[in-house]
Design an enzyme around this catalytic site. Sequence first.
Site, PDB file in Angstrom:
ATOM      1  N   ASP A  26      -7.132 -19.164  -7.701  1.00  0.00           N
ATOM      2  CA  ASP A  26      -8.345 -19.390  -8.093  1.00  0.00           C
ATOM      3  C   ASP A  26      -8.474 -20.817  -7.405  1.00  0.00           C
ATOM      4  OD1 ASP A  26     -10.653 -19.318 -10.083  1.00  0.00           O
ATOM      5  OD2 ASP A  26      -8.361 -20.547 -11.208  1.00  0.00           O
ATOM      6  N   LEU A  27      -9.462 -21.751  -7.769  1.00  0.00           N
ATOM      7  CA  LEU A  27      -9.494 -22.619  -7.291  1.00  0.00           C
ATOM      8  C   LEU A  27      -9.928 -23.701  -7.995  1.00  0.00           C
ATOM      9  CD1 LEU A  27     -12.843 -22.624  -4.989  1.00  0.00           C
ATOM     10  CD2 LEU A  27     -10.272 -22.456  -4.595  1.00  0.00           C
ATOM     11  N   ASP A  28     -10.135 -24.002  -9.446  1.00  0.00           N
ATOM     12  CA  ASP A  28     -10.351 -25.176 -10.525  1.00  0.00           C
ATOM     13  C   ASP A  28      -9.610 -24.769 -11.414  1.00  0.00           C
ATOM     14  OD1 ASP A  28     -12.888 -26.803 -10.115  1.00  0.00           O
ATOM     15  OD2 ASP A  28     -13.928 -24.429  -9.457  1.00  0.00           O
ATOM     16  N   THR A  60     -12.639 -16.711  -7.130  1.00  0.00           N
ATOM     17  CA  THR A  60     -13.206 -17.701  -8.012  1.00  0.00           C
ATOM     18  C   THR A  60     -14.597 -17.988  -9.096  1.00  0.00           C
ATOM     19  OG1 THR A  60     -13.929 -20.264  -8.050  1.00  0.00           O
ATOM     20  CG2 THR A  60     -14.828 -19.003  -5.463  1.00  0.00           C
ATOM     21  N   GLY A  61     -14.632 -18.468  -9.985  1.00  0.00           N
ATOM     22  CA  GLY A  61     -16.605 -18.109 -10.340  1.00  0.00           C
ATOM     23  C   GLY A  61     -17.212 -18.888  -9.667  1.00  0.00           C
ATOM     24  N   LYS A 211     -12.690 -10.780 -11.398  1.00  0.00           N
ATOM     25  CA  LYS A 211     -11.688 -10.982  -9.597  1.00  0.00           C
ATOM     26  C   LYS A 211     -11.076  -9.690  -9.015  1.00  0.00           C
ATOM     27  CE  LYS A 211     -11.678 -15.602 -10.293  1.00  0.00           C
ATOM     28  NZ  LYS A 211     -11.127 -17.169 -10.735  1.00  0.00           N
ATOM     29  N   ASP A 234      -5.542 -19.884 -13.984  1.00  0.00           N
ATOM     30  CA  ASP A 234      -5.127 -20.827 -14.697  1.00  0.00           C
ATOM     31  C   ASP A 234      -6.062 -20.360 -15.858  1.00  0.00           C
ATOM     32  OD1 ASP A 234      -7.771 -21.598 -13.904  1.00  0.00           O
ATOM     33  OD2 ASP A 234      -7.421 -23.551 -14.684  1.00  0.00           O
ATOM     34  N   ASN A 237     -10.867 -16.018 -16.690  1.00  0.00           N
ATOM     35  CA  ASN A 237     -11.811 -15.439 -15.881  1.00  0.00           C
ATOM     36  C   ASN A 237     -11.095 -13.852 -14.961  1.00  0.00           C
ATOM     37  OD1 ASN A 237     -11.411 -17.666 -14.834  1.00  0.00           O
ATOM     38  ND2 ASN A 237     -13.218 -17.337 -13.680  1.00  0.00           N
TER      39      ASN A 237
END
Length: 292
Positions: A26-28, A60-61, A211, A234, A237
């Site tokens: 994931d990114l954020d 990512t979203g 995802k 984290d 999602n």
Amino acid sequence: MPAQAAIGWAGDPFQGVMMYLLIASDLDGTLLLPGDTFGAFTKSVIHRLNRAGHHIVLATGRHQADVESLLDSQSPPVHLITANGARISSACGGLALSAELSTAVVQTLLEETRADTDLTINLYCRSGWLMSREDENLKDFSQNPDFQPTLCAAENLPLHAVQKVFFFQRSKDHDALLRLQARLEQRLGDQIGTVFTFPWCLEVMARDVSKGNALKQLAEFLNVPIQACIAFGDAMNDVDMLAGVGKGVLMGNAHAELRQALPEAEIIGRYTDEAVAHYLSKHLLKSADLPA
């Protein structure tokens, strides 16, 4: 051409039999530092993992164009899973899939929410990001100046080529969004999937878009067993992605709901300390490949 899976994998890759071939993050709140940037150590580790033959997946979203704007000509080839799985793009360009909401579903979502003055409606379309009104929540949602929404009145939002619809609850009332989630799921049934990226942001995608499902499709294309994949996240999602791979790892700043959903998962440090990169450098890079 898709990479061939390494031969001889069995058991826990961290026991020295084989390393994880596919690394998804994931990114954020996971891989990115505050301000939507990749840390220098993270960049170095990703480059070395790529040269060592590992596949890197950014899951990512965010919209694909948003993620692409964070990369530059010096970035190594990476696979992209964006819009919470609605879009899949392989690094080689051989796989490009998009799962869009039907026009009837988008119309229903807009009909259910257009009159609610405490909601901001957002659409991710092929062309970019549309938002029904200005919203203070935007500064917490996106800090990337190169990818910002275009304002479009709710009555003018398009019905076609929509990857996902998401709603900001302007007063950050999570209970109100829970009630909206229940109404939408009751009306649209198994035509949609819903997830919270933040307590005040409810996202709606087409059925079976996630995802985790996107990562399985990508792994199959690359001919990599899903058990030879490690993933980091984290938020909720990320839950099916983390649960469906060989090893799912939670951030130290992970949401409480995610920790409850995956109580046996390993927990590492925080995104602000580049914990993913430190974890990968320790476990997947040979000492000769470590950054200076």
